[in-house]
Design a protein around this motif. Structure first.
Motif, mmCIF file in Angstrom:
data_model
loop_
_atom_site.group_PDB
_atom_site.id
_atom_site.type_symbol
_atom_site.label_atom_id
_atom_site.label_comp_id
_atom_site.label_asym_id
_atom_site.label_seq_id
_atom_site.Cartn_x
_atom_site.Cartn_y
_atom_site.Cartn_z
ATOM 1 N N LEU A 66 11.943 12.724 16.295
ATOM 2 C CA LEU A 66 12.066 12.192 15.025
ATOM 3 C C LEU A 66 13.261 11.058 14.811
ATOM 4 O O LEU A 66 14.140 11.288 15.044
ATOM 5 C CB LEU A 66 12.364 13.374 13.913
ATOM 6 C CG LEU A 66 12.087 12.712 12.553
ATOM 7 C CD1 LEU A 66 10.618 12.412 12.193
ATOM 8 C CD2 LEU A 66 12.400 13.946 11.539
ATOM 9 N N GLU A 67 12.466 9.859 14.970
ATOM 10 C CA GLU A 67 13.479 8.855 14.785
ATOM 11 C C GLU A 67 14.416 8.623 13.357
ATOM 12 O O GLU A 67 15.631 8.348 13.151
ATOM 13 C CB GLU A 67 12.679 7.446 14.736
ATOM 14 C CG GLU A 67 12.148 7.165 16.379
ATOM 15 C CD GLU A 67 13.398 7.085 17.227
ATOM 16 O OE1 GLU A 67 14.525 6.869 17.179
ATOM 17 O OE2 GLU A 67 12.921 7.089 18.610
ATOM 18 N N GLU A 68 13.651 8.753 12.093
ATOM 19 C CA GLU A 68 14.176 8.837 10.983
ATOM 20 C C GLU A 68 13.526 9.809 9.950
ATOM 21 O O GLU A 68 12.452 10.081 10.186
ATOM 22 C CB GLU A 68 14.452 7.418 10.326
ATOM 23 C CG GLU A 68 13.188 6.761 10.075
ATOM 24 C CD GLU A 68 13.655 5.260 9.503
ATOM 25 O OE1 GLU A 68 14.806 5.135 9.158
ATOM 26 O OE2 GLU A 68 12.651 4.648 9.540
ATOM 27 N N ILE A 69 14.314 9.962 8.968
ATOM 28 C CA ILE A 69 13.833 11.048 7.957
ATOM 29 C C ILE A 69 12.951 10.315 7.082
ATOM 30 O O ILE A 69 13.503 9.435 6.409
ATOM 31 C CB ILE A 69 15.071 12.032 7.283
ATOM 32 C CG1 ILE A 69 15.922 12.654 8.573
ATOM 33 C CG2 ILE A 69 14.415 12.864 6.278
ATOM 34 C CD1 ILE A 69 17.115 13.307 7.614
ATOM 35 N N PRO A 70 11.868 10.905 6.840
ATOM 36 C CA PRO A 70 10.851 10.104 5.893
ATOM 37 C C PRO A 70 11.250 10.259 4.380
ATOM 38 O O PRO A 70 11.562 11.619 4.212
ATOM 39 C CB PRO A 70 9.453 10.433 6.200
ATOM 40 C CG PRO A 70 9.676 11.786 6.767
ATOM 41 C CD PRO A 70 10.993 11.781 7.653
ATOM 42 N N ASP A 71 10.907 9.590 3.479
ATOM 43 C CA ASP A 71 10.966 9.725 2.370
ATOM 44 C C ASP A 71 9.837 10.529 1.492
ATOM 45 O O ASP A 71 8.970 10.052 0.730
ATOM 46 C CB ASP A 71 11.188 8.467 1.390
ATOM 47 C CG ASP A 71 11.514 8.808 -0.236
ATOM 48 O OD1 ASP A 71 12.200 9.911 -0.502
ATOM 49 O OD2 ASP A 71 11.129 7.880 -1.045
#
Ligand code: BTN
Length: 329
Positions: A66-71
């Motif tokens: 997971l590259e970044e936490i989604p909103d």
């Protein structure tokens, strides 16, 4: 029901693991062990999480990243970020509803436990105080309602309002570094504009409160120019103030944790510290205010029940228990 909560728990563990290793690749084997499921079952759950919008990359023979936490506000993501014991743990997420306060009230009547949290991506009839509506566009902001069951008297209800406004103001100040202040009775302001509103509703039997619904609307990611004309000069969002979008699930988790700490204190009868913070964060005290009946004066204090004390220009002292005041700049 049981299978469903087991699934949510496993999905939450998957997302927790991915967040703990954000930007790294976690092997399928290690993850399957951590979550306690077979690699095939894990693969299926990862596909479900992807279909819900979590951008997990499957890298053949290496694992998952997971590259970044989604909103997003979906349960496994929010619950993976939440560190509270009780508040917010019974989480009801809705894509759309009329009003989260209405849903929470219904759940409360059905016996929903303390700390039950209802969140919607959008509301079609978001309620504000005094019969106003609350601007609730999809995917931008936080619309939430919390069921609380404190054993307090009717006179102490205002403490719950203080609790919500102090906790939210503290999160905005300490976690997001913005100078939020509380405008009496319970609006949160930044640089003279409203960023959040709180609507506490009570269900009682006789004079005894059965439960309370604490409804909060927080403008998180409404962009500049995104508010309707009737509120555009008076409203702001965290994104407008910080010039960058923020993660709603993270803010929600911080809010629940902070509120829980204050709530535990309040339940032990310690309200002095809460009132001290409420005064410290206050935007209204010491300012000139305009009352709904047309009178003007200076906000000089608050009573233990939460009423605003106003010294009118004519010299008399008024206790304003309900309604709104306008701060005269
Ligand atoms: C105010 O008028 O300032 C209070 C606004 C409260 C809005 C929130 S949004 C989530 C919850 N559900 C509602 O229908 N209202 C509250």
């Amino acid at each position: 029901m049981k299978a469903e909560s087991g699934r949510i728990q496993r999905d939450t563990t998957i997302v927790t693991t991915l967040i703990r290793h954000l930007g790294e690749t976690v092997s399928g084997e290690a993850m399957a062990r951590e979550v306690g499921m077979s690699r095939v079952a894990l693969h299926k759950r990862i596909d479900v999480l992807k279909s819900q919008g979590i951008p997990i990359k499957s890298i053949p023979r290496r694992g998952y990243t997971l590259e970044e936490i989604p909103d997003l506000l979906i349960p496994p993501l929010f619950l993976a970020l939440l560190k509270s014991q009780e508040i917010g743990r019974n989480y009801h997420f809705l894509e759309q509803t009329d009003s989260t306060n209405r849903v929470a009230r219904e759940l409360g009547r059905e016996g929903a436990p303390e700390g039950t949290l209802v969140v919607a991506e959008s509301q079609t009839r978001g309620k504000g105080r005094q019969g106003r509506s609350w601007f609730s566009p999809r995917g931008e902001n936080l619309y939430l309602s919390l069921v609380l069951r404190p054993s307090i008297s009717l006179l102490e209800i205002s403490h719950i309002t203080f609790l919500a406004s102090v906790a939210l103001t503290q999160v905005i100040r300490e976690r997001i570094s913005l100078e939020a202040l509380i405008k009496w009775p319970n609006d949160i302001y930044i640089r003279g504009k409203k960023v959040a509103g709180i609507l506490v509703e009570m269900e009682s039997q006789g004079t005894k409160p059965q439960f309370l619904v604490v409804g909060v609307g927080l403008n998180v990611n409404t962009p500049p120019g995104g508010f309707p004309p009737e509120i555009s000069t008076r409203a702001t969002s965290l994104m407008i103030e910080r010039s960058k979008p923020l993660l709603r699930a993270q803010i929600l988790a911080w809010f629940m944790e902070t509120l829980e700490r204050w709530y535990q204190d309040l339940k032990k009868g310690h309200k002095e510290e809460l009132l001290r913070y409420w005064r410290q964060y206050n935007y209204t005290l010491g300012r000139r205010v305009h009352l709904e009946d047309g009178r003007e004066g200076w906000a000089v204090g608050i009573t233990p029940q939460g009423a605003l004390l106003v010294r009118t220009l004519g010299g008399s002292l008024l206790s304003v228990g309900a309604g709104d005041v306008e701060v005269v700049e």
